[in-house]
Design an enzyme around this catalytic site. Structure first.
Site, mmCIF file in Angstrom:
data_model
loop_
_atom_site.group_PDB
_atom_site.id
_atom_site.type_symbol
_atom_site.label_atom_id
_atom_site.label_comp_id
_atom_site.label_asym_id
_atom_site.label_seq_id
_atom_site.Cartn_x
_atom_site.Cartn_y
_atom_site.Cartn_z
ATOM 1 N N SER A 115 2.439 19.798 3.325
ATOM 2 C CA SER A 115 1.836 18.693 2.586
ATOM 3 C C SER A 115 0.512 18.298 3.218
ATOM 4 C CB SER A 115 2.800 17.503 2.636
ATOM 5 O OG SER A 115 2.161 16.330 2.210
ATOM 6 N N TYR A 140 8.607 11.037 7.386
ATOM 7 C CA TYR A 140 8.519 12.184 6.470
ATOM 8 C C TYR A 140 7.349 13.095 6.861
ATOM 9 C CZ TYR A 140 6.478 14.616 2.492
ATOM 10 O OH TYR A 140 5.877 15.551 1.720
ATOM 11 N N LYS A 144 7.120 17.235 8.440
ATOM 12 C CA LYS A 144 6.304 18.363 7.935
ATOM 13 C C LYS A 144 5.469 18.942 9.069
ATOM 14 C CE LYS A 144 7.398 18.397 3.546
ATOM 15 N NZ LYS A 144 8.104 19.512 2.924
HETATM 16 C C1 UD1 Z 1 2.837 10.670 -1.037
HETATM 17 C C2 UD1 Z 1 2.823 11.183 0.376
HETATM 18 C C3 UD1 Z 1 2.782 12.676 0.351
HETATM 19 C C4 UD1 Z 1 3.968 13.200 -0.425
HETATM 20 C C5 UD1 Z 1 3.887 12.673 -1.829
HETATM 21 C C6 UD1 Z 1 5.070 13.131 -2.649
HETATM 22 C C7 UD1 Z 1 1.669 10.214 2.303
HETATM 23 C C8 UD1 Z 1 0.369 9.688 2.837
HETATM 24 N N1 UD1 Z 1 1.639 10.646 1.049
HETATM 25 O O1 UD1 Z 1 1.551 10.949 -1.591
HETATM 26 O O2 UD1 Z 1 2.821 13.188 1.638
HETATM 27 O O3 UD1 Z 1 3.963 14.589 -0.410
HETATM 28 O O4 UD1 Z 1 3.870 11.240 -1.779
HETATM 29 O O5 UD1 Z 1 6.217 12.419 -2.376
HETATM 30 O O6 UD1 Z 1 2.651 10.213 2.984
HETATM 31 N N2 UD1 Z 1 0.345 4.301 -6.702
HETATM 32 C C9 UD1 Z 1 0.268 3.108 -7.385
HETATM 33 N N3 UD1 Z 1 1.397 2.637 -8.002
HETATM 34 C C10 UD1 Z 1 2.590 3.294 -7.965
HETATM 35 C C11 UD1 Z 1 2.656 4.530 -7.261
HETATM 36 C C12 UD1 Z 1 1.521 5.002 -6.630
HETATM 37 O O7 UD1 Z 1 -0.783 2.469 -7.430
HETATM 38 O O8 UD1 Z 1 3.574 2.796 -8.526
HETATM 39 C C13 UD1 Z 1 -0.871 4.827 -6.035
HETATM 40 C C14 UD1 Z 1 -0.721 4.957 -4.536
HETATM 41 O O9 UD1 Z 1 -1.107 3.785 -3.896
HETATM 42 C C15 UD1 Z 1 -1.668 6.118 -4.243
HETATM 43 C C16 UD1 Z 1 -1.620 6.973 -5.515
HETATM 44 O O10 UD1 Z 1 -1.089 6.134 -6.523
HETATM 45 O O11 UD1 Z 1 -2.966 5.641 -4.093
HETATM 46 C C17 UD1 Z 1 -0.736 8.190 -5.378
HETATM 47 O O12 UD1 Z 1 0.532 7.784 -4.864
HETATM 48 P P1 UD1 Z 1 1.790 8.768 -4.806
HETATM 49 O O13 UD1 Z 1 1.979 9.413 -6.128
HETATM 50 O O14 UD1 Z 1 2.932 7.986 -4.242
HETATM 51 O O15 UD1 Z 1 1.339 9.902 -3.793
HETATM 52 P P2 UD1 Z 1 0.741 9.800 -2.300
HETATM 53 O O16 UD1 Z 1 1.037 8.515 -1.671
HETATM 54 O O17 UD1 Z 1 -0.673 10.239 -2.375
#
Ligand code: UD1
Length: 327
Positions: A115, A140, A144
């Site tokens: 990842s 997590y 990795k």
């Molecule tokens: C996270 C993990 C990544 C993991 C992936 C899949 C970290 C830093 N990142 O990625 O390692 O492989 O999940 O499980 O550990 N967001 C919202 N509202 C929501 C959900 C998300 O605003 O309800 C935003 C988050 O703040 C972020 C973006 O959307 O900025 C992407 O979030 P997400 O899909 O959870 O992925 P990551 O956090 O990038």
């Protein structure tokens, strides 16, 4: 699981025979039946845990295994903070059992689902495979990293191994058929499944975690990649297993997108409105990072072909046809 089922479609389509081992902890056997329906081909399935030593004796003796694609990891960042031992047990101890059994059965080719979280995300935004790693913000992420380091040590102890580590950016989207896709247990942690559940009426609104980051629209920026492009990267990586060595590749598009841009792309691609609100920042989120995917292009002859519209359309096509996922 989500990514594995798409990889099965890709590999069966390329003419490979596929044997699947899964404990169904975060997946559904129906996905495999649908993979067979999409491809018109059969695969073999063993319901077993990654830590189950005897299962490998059965699988490795009953099948001629060329190599292993290892994606049997727990991956919920928040849960890993609450249950670190479960994460180290499944992800790290599980990988040790897998590698020991592969060694015992003389199978030395492995692709590991890593990842972008292994990168030190405080050290730069556009990440190449040489960017600094470490400084993970969650258990997590640390699992990795430990597995990557363990695989590197394994290769250094025995150069007959072929090891490909693929650092995924943010996989979203679904197979174009709408028959397989992401089906999270309970409330989704990740952005796209949350958006599709709002669109289908299962959740009232999307919370956007922060709009005061130092980015053009204030929301976080990521590199979203279509899961079928990601799957294509795996079939290229299988070819790489012909060479002995230790190889690392980013799988991303190199096209950064903000949270708000994804919401708007989803609305535009599908002619829908997504109800959202701005919420506080989520702990551990980095403001911005995306892939430099040149190495995969040069060495694997792979690059992502699908854009954000395709990802949004295919995610919605899956969710609207399967409002309850596989249930
Ligand atoms: C996270 C993990 C990544 C993991 C992936 C899949 C970290 C830093 N990142 O990625 O390692 O492989 O999940 O499980 O550990 N967001 C919202 N509202 C929501 C959900 C998300 O605003 O309800 C935003 C988050 O703040 C972020 C973006 O959307 O900025 C992407 O979030 P997400 O899909 O959870 O992925 P990551 O956090 O990038």
């Amino acid at each position: 699981g989500y990514i594995g089922s798409h990889i099965c479609v890709e590999l069966l389509g390329q003419g490979y025979d596929v044997t699947v081992m899964d404990n169904l902890a975060n997946s559904n056997e129906k996905a495999l039946r649908r993979v067979e329906e999409i491809t018109g081909k059969k695969l073999r399935f063993y319901e077993a845990d990654i830590r189950d030593r005897s299962a490998y004796d059965e699988i490795f003796s009953q099948n001629e295994i060329y190599g292993v694609i290892h994606m049997a990891g727990l991956k919920a960042v928040g849960e890993s903070v609450r249950k670190p031992l479960a994460y180290f047990d499944n992800n790290v101890s599980g990988t040790i059992v897998l590698l020991e059994k592969m060694k015992e059965h003389h199978i030395k080719r492995i692709i590991f689902s890593s990842s972008a979280t292994v990168y030190d995300l405080t050290q730069g935004e556009c990440l190449t495979e040489k960017s600094p790693i470490g400084n993970s913000t969650s258990p997590y992420g640390r699992t990795k990293l430990v597995i990557e380091q363990m695989l590197a040590d394994l290769y250094h102890s025995d150069a007959r191994w072929s090891i490909v580590m693929l650092r995924y950016f943010n996989p979203i989207g679904a197979h174009v058929s709408g028959r397989i896709g992401e089906d999270p247990n309970g409330e989704p942690n990740n952005l796209m499944p949350y958006i599709t559940q709002v669109a289908v009426g299962k959740r009232e609104k999307l919370n956007i975690f922060g709009n005061d980051y130092d980015t053009p629209d204030g929301t976080c920026i990521r590199d979203y990649i279509h899961v079928m492009d990601l799957a294509g990267g795996h079939s290229k990586a299988v070819r790489k297993l012909e060479e002995q060595g230790l190889f690392i590749y980013n799988l991303g598009t190199g096209q950064p997108q903000s949270v708000l841009a994804v919401v708007h792309a989803f609305e535009k691609a599908n002619g829908l409105k997504i109800n959202y609100a701005i919420a506080p920042r989520r702990a551990g989120d980095a403001p911005k990072y995306y892939a430099n995917a040149d190495k995969a292009k040069t060495e694997l002859n792979w690059e992502a072909e699908r854009g954000i519209e395709d990802m949004c359309r295919d995610s919605w096509n899956w969710q609207k046809n399967n409002p309850e996922g596989y249930r």
